[in-house]
Scaffold this motif. Structure first.
Motif, PDB file in Angstrom:
ATOM      1  N   LYS A 168       8.667   8.084   3.439  1.00  0.00           N
ATOM      2  CA  LYS A 168       8.177   6.742   3.701  1.00  0.00           C
ATOM      3  C   LYS A 168       7.573   6.650   5.096  1.00  0.00           C
ATOM      4  O   LYS A 168       6.512   6.046   5.293  1.00  0.00           O
ATOM      5  CB  LYS A 168       9.326   5.743   3.550  1.00  0.00           C
ATOM      6  N   THR A 169       8.241   7.269   6.075  1.00  0.00           N
ATOM      7  CA  THR A 169       7.721   7.269   7.440  1.00  0.00           C
ATOM      8  C   THR A 169       6.406   8.030   7.522  1.00  0.00           C
ATOM      9  O   THR A 169       5.453   7.586   8.177  1.00  0.00           O
ATOM     10  CB  THR A 169       8.741   7.904   8.403  1.00  0.00           C
ATOM     11  N   ASP A 170       6.338   9.181   6.845  1.00  0.00           N
ATOM     12  CA  ASP A 170       5.119   9.983   6.857  1.00  0.00           C
ATOM     13  C   ASP A 170       3.951   9.207   6.241  1.00  0.00           C
ATOM     14  O   ASP A 170       2.832   9.234   6.753  1.00  0.00           O
ATOM     15  CB  ASP A 170       5.328  11.286   6.089  1.00  0.00           C
ATOM     16  N   LEU A 171       4.234   8.525   5.144  1.00  0.00           N
ATOM     17  CA  LEU A 171       3.179   7.766   4.476  1.00  0.00           C
ATOM     18  C   LEU A 171       2.720   6.592   5.338  1.00  0.00           C
ATOM     19  O   LEU A 171       1.535   6.262   5.376  1.00  0.00           O
ATOM     20  CB  LEU A 171       3.668   7.269   3.109  1.00  0.00           C
ATOM     21  N   LYS A 172       3.653   5.962   6.017  1.00  0.00           N
ATOM     22  CA  LYS A 172       3.289   4.878   6.926  1.00  0.00           C
ATOM     23  C   LYS A 172       2.382   5.384   8.038  1.00  0.00           C
ATOM     24  O   LYS A 172       1.383   4.754   8.389  1.00  0.00           O
ATOM     25  CB  LYS A 172       4.544   4.242   7.535  1.00  0.00           C
ATOM     26  N   PRO A 203      11.176   5.697  -2.163  1.00  0.00           N
ATOM     27  CA  PRO A 203      10.920   6.995  -1.535  1.00  0.00           C
ATOM     28  C   PRO A 203      11.913   7.269  -0.418  1.00  0.00           C
ATOM     29  O   PRO A 203      12.429   6.348   0.200  1.00  0.00           O
ATOM     30  CB  PRO A 203       9.496   6.840  -0.996  1.00  0.00           C
ATOM     31  N   ASP A 204      12.195   8.550  -0.181  1.00  0.00           N
ATOM     32  CA  ASP A 204      13.155   8.878   0.869  1.00  0.00           C
ATOM     33  C   ASP A 204      12.586   8.450   2.221  1.00  0.00           C
ATOM     34  O   ASP A 204      11.367   8.356   2.401  1.00  0.00           O
ATOM     35  CB  ASP A 204      13.463  10.370   0.856  1.00  0.00           C
ATOM     36  N   PRO A 205      13.450   8.181   3.187  1.00  0.00           N
ATOM     37  CA  PRO A 205      13.012   7.639   4.488  1.00  0.00           C
ATOM     38  C   PRO A 205      11.964   8.494   5.187  1.00  0.00           C
ATOM     39  O   PRO A 205      11.020   7.967   5.773  1.00  0.00           O
ATOM     40  CB  PRO A 205      14.320   7.586   5.288  1.00  0.00           C
ATOM     41  N   LYS A 206      12.116   9.825   5.130  1.00  0.00           N
ATOM     42  CA  LYS A 206      11.155  10.684   5.822  1.00  0.00           C
ATOM     43  C   LYS A 206       9.774  10.562   5.193  1.00  0.00           C
ATOM     44  O   LYS A 206       8.758  10.447   5.890  1.00  0.00           O
ATOM     45  CB  LYS A 206      11.622  12.137   5.780  1.00  0.00           C
ATOM     46  N   LEU A 223       0.822  -1.201   0.000  1.00  0.00           N
ATOM     47  CA  LEU A 223       0.000   0.000   0.000  1.00  0.00           C
ATOM     48  C   LEU A 223       0.857   1.252   0.000  1.00  0.00           C
ATOM     49  O   LEU A 223       0.492   2.270  -0.592  1.00  0.00           O
ATOM     50  CB  LEU A 223      -0.914  -0.004   1.235  1.00  0.00           C
ATOM     51  N   LEU A 224       2.005   1.179   0.635  1.00  0.00           N
ATOM     52  CA  LEU A 224       2.903   2.329   0.693  1.00  0.00           C
ATOM     53  C   LEU A 224       3.425   2.675  -0.693  1.00  0.00           C
ATOM     54  O   LEU A 224       3.456   3.837  -1.094  1.00  0.00           O
ATOM     55  CB  LEU A 224       4.061   2.030   1.646  1.00  0.00           C
ATOM     56  N   GLN A 225       3.833   1.669  -1.453  1.00  0.00           N
ATOM     57  CA  GLN A 225       4.345   1.925  -2.798  1.00  0.00           C
ATOM     58  C   GLN A 225       3.260   2.544  -3.673  1.00  0.00           C
ATOM     59  O   GLN A 225       3.515   3.458  -4.461  1.00  0.00           O
ATOM     60  CB  GLN A 225       4.840   0.604  -3.424  1.00  0.00           C
ATOM     61  N   THR A 226       2.029   2.036  -3.538  1.00  0.00           N
ATOM     62  CA  THR A 226       0.923   2.587  -4.316  1.00  0.00           C
ATOM     63  C   THR A 226       0.655   4.036  -3.945  1.00  0.00           C
ATOM     64  O   THR A 226       0.446   4.893  -4.800  1.00  0.00           O
ATOM     65  CB  THR A 226      -0.361   1.763  -4.077  1.00  0.00           C
ATOM     66  N   THR A 227       0.678   4.308  -2.642  1.00  0.00           N
ATOM     67  CA  THR A 227       0.427   5.671  -2.181  1.00  0.00           C
ATOM     68  C   THR A 227       1.522   6.616  -2.642  1.00  0.00           C
ATOM     69  O   THR A 227       1.253   7.754  -3.025  1.00  0.00           O
ATOM     70  CB  THR A 227       0.328   5.698  -0.651  1.00  0.00           C
ATOM     71  N   CYS A 228       2.753   6.158  -2.622  1.00  0.00           N
ATOM     72  CA  CYS A 228       3.861   6.987  -3.099  1.00  0.00           C
ATOM     73  C   CYS A 228       3.649   7.392  -4.551  1.00  0.00           C
ATOM     74  O   CYS A 228       3.851   8.544  -4.940  1.00  0.00           O
ATOM     75  CB  CYS A 228       5.188   6.233  -2.973  1.00  0.00           C
TER      76      CYS A 228
END
Length: 244
Positions: free
Chosen positions: A43-47, A38-41, A12-17
């Motif tokens: 990625k964390t925000d999206l999570k 995606p950059d770590p920040k 879901l994270l990859q799709t959202t990115c």
């Protein structure tokens, strides 16, 4: 929170990115790299956003199931009982033309308000159950089958809802055509009778729909409550121990 939704956060994270950085112009090489990694920040925000979204959906779904669906059962029951004790208004032709049947219109508006809410409830519940479906596996899928049956039950609720909306559009269109005949040929009683029969037919159609939706909501509440453990945890965590 992610584990409760099948552990599919990375997918879901990859799709959202991809959705977050999509632009109207073609993606550059850098954009494609950002989607893939995606950059770590970010990625964390999206999570965190997904975690909040999943939590909100679960909280709202439980409120709908435990409170709002039972309320709909009561409301549809009350609507059917009160309307069954009355009849649609008589046809009124004034000097300004034919008037709308107020009692039928009021009942139609009440039903539309109730089913609009119900449609949103079903969408939320279906999303909740769908997010609970785990990844595919060779065994231990009985609970997943229960989830699929619940999803089909939620989808089935759209049929009576859409039927009410479609029948209402058809009713007003047919009534308008008949009323033009009534005004044009005032001495032809069959046209007047046709309007009265149409009003009564739609009135009973709405009454039957309120009863059908009442029964559907009651069945949905009962079925989901009885299978709530399978909905939330479709696969047993002690399968290995139960085999010995």
């Amino acid at each position: 929170a992610f584990e409760s939704f099948g552990g599919r956060e990375e997918e879901l994270l990859q799709t959202t990115c991809a959705l977050c950085i999509r632009r109207s112009k073609p993606m550059s090489k850098g954009d494609r790299h950002e989607v893939a990694s995606p950059d770590p920040k970010r990625k964390t925000d999206l999570k965190n956003n997904l975690r909040k979204l999943f939590g909100d959906i679960e909280k709202e779904a439980e409120t709908i199931l435990n409170l709002k669906i039972p309320q709909k059962v009561s409301l549809f029951t009350k609507l059917h009982t009160e309307s069954s004790n009355s009849k649609p208004d008589a046809l009124v032709i004034s000097k300004h033309g034919a008037e709308i049947n107020k009692s039928v219109k009021d009942l139609t508006d009440l039903m539309k308000a109730q089913i609009s809410d119900l449609l949103n409830f079903l969408m939320t519940l279906r999303m909740w159950v769908q997010l609970k479906v785990p990844e595919m596996s060779d065994g231990n899928n009985f609970g997943v089958g229960v989830q699929e049956e619940i999803i089909q039950l939620l989808l089935a609720g759209r049929t009576p809802i859409l039927s009410v909306l479609e029948s209402s559009v058809s009713y007003f269109a047919k009534r308008g055509k008949l009323l033009t005949k009534v005004i044009k040929y005032p001495n032809v009683q069959d046209y007047r009778k046709g309007v009265e029969e149409l009003d009564e037919a739609h009135w009973h159609c709405l009454l039957n729909a309120s009863l059908d939706l009442r029964n559907y909501c009651a069945t949905l509440k009962d079925t989901m409550t009885k299978n709530i453990k399978k909905i939330k945890q479709p696969r047993s965590q002690n399968l290995g121990q139960s085999l010995y």
